[in-house]
Design a protein around this motif. Structure first.
Motif, short mmCIF file in Angstrom:
data_model
loop_
_atom_site.label_atom_id
_atom_site.label_comp_id
_atom_site.label_asym_id
_atom_site.label_seq_id
_atom_site.Cartn_x
_atom_site.Cartn_y
_atom_site.Cartn_z
N GLU A 29 -1.36 17.57 -45.93
CA GLU A 29 -0.69 18.75 -45.35
C GLU A 29 0.26 18.33 -44.24
O GLU A 29 1.36 18.87 -44.12
N LEU A 30 -0.15 17.37 -43.43
CA LEU A 30 0.69 16.88 -42.34
C LEU A 30 1.90 16.14 -42.91
O LEU A 30 3.03 16.33 -42.45
N THR A 31 1.67 15.32 -43.91
CA THR A 31 2.78 14.61 -44.57
C THR A 31 3.77 15.61 -45.15
O THR A 31 4.98 15.44 -45.01
N ARG A 32 3.26 16.65 -45.80
CA ARG A 32 4.12 17.67 -46.39
C ARG A 32 4.97 18.35 -45.31
O ARG A 32 6.17 18.57 -45.48
N LEU A 33 4.36 18.67 -44.15
CA LEU A 33 5.11 19.28 -43.05
C LEU A 33 6.23 18.36 -42.59
O LEU A 33 7.38 18.78 -42.45
N TYR A 34 5.91 17.11 -42.33
CA TYR A 34 6.92 16.18 -41.82
C TYR A 34 8.04 15.91 -42.82
O TYR A 34 9.16 15.61 -42.42
N ASN A 35 7.76 16.05 -44.11
CA ASN A 35 8.79 15.85 -45.13
C ASN A 35 9.52 17.15 -45.48
O ASN A 35 10.45 17.14 -46.29
N SER A 36 9.14 18.26 -44.87
CA SER A 36 9.74 19.56 -45.18
C SER A 36 11.17 19.66 -44.66
O SER A 36 11.45 19.33 -43.50
N PRO A 37 12.07 20.17 -45.50
CA PRO A 37 13.45 20.39 -45.06
C PRO A 37 13.51 21.53 -44.03
O PRO A 37 12.80 22.53 -44.16
N VAL A 38 14.36 21.36 -43.04
CA VAL A 38 14.61 22.37 -42.01
C VAL A 38 15.84 23.16 -42.41
O VAL A 38 16.88 22.58 -42.71
N PHE A 39 15.72 24.48 -42.43
CA PHE A 39 16.85 25.32 -42.80
C PHE A 39 17.53 25.93 -41.58
O PHE A 39 18.75 25.99 -41.52
N HIS A 40 16.76 26.36 -40.61
CA HIS A 40 17.32 26.98 -39.41
C HIS A 40 16.65 26.35 -38.19
O HIS A 40 15.45 26.06 -38.22
#
Length: 141
Positions: A29-40
């Motif tokens: 879950e932490l890895t997924r958050l850190y790899n998540s694209p930022v839109f705004h």
């Protein structure tokens, strides 16, 4: 480098103090958050301890990001905020109402949470590498 997500209680979100290091996420879950694209992204400020308002550098700043799923996270830095880095990520639900937006930008998924943490920097120095320097670095296109 993978870092933990700091959980704040309501009083520490207002004052900037940290009683302990709790983690909302770990492992995949932490890895997924850190790899998540930022839109705004919104550069935000709040008053320092003992102040009722913020004025320039007499404040604390960070960047609240919105991800594709609509979740919001605060990326900010401070002395003693993290273990392996002084730039940390916390769920925006832990932010107090004292935070106000000072600028915003659209990243359209071109940057990830990890990119912004890296831009914030791992070290802290009250004069040369503080929360304001880190949040400005995070907002660069």
């Amino acid at each position: 480098m993978l870092l933990g997500v700091v959980t704040l209680n309501s009083s520490s979100a207002l004052t900037g103090g940290y009683d302990n290091y709790n983690y909302d996420l770990s492992g995949p879950e932490l890895t997924r958050l850190y790899n998540s694209p930022v839109f705004h992204a919104e550069r935000m400020k709040r008053p320092l301890n003992g102040f009722s308002t913020w004025l320039g550098p007499i404040s604390h700043s960070g960047v609240r990001v919105t991800l594709a799923d609509g979740s919001k996270w605060l990326i900010h830095k401070g002395d003693g905020y993290g273990h392996s880095s002084q730039t940390v990520v916390t769920n925006a639900r832990h932010m107090s109402s004292a935070w106000t937006t000072v600028s915003s930008t659209e990243f359209h998924g071109r940057k990830t949470v990890s990119d912004l943490v890296r831009a914030g920097g791992p070290m802290y120095h009250w004069l040369t590498d503080n929360c304001h320097v880190g949040s400005r670095q995070m907002m660069k296109p």
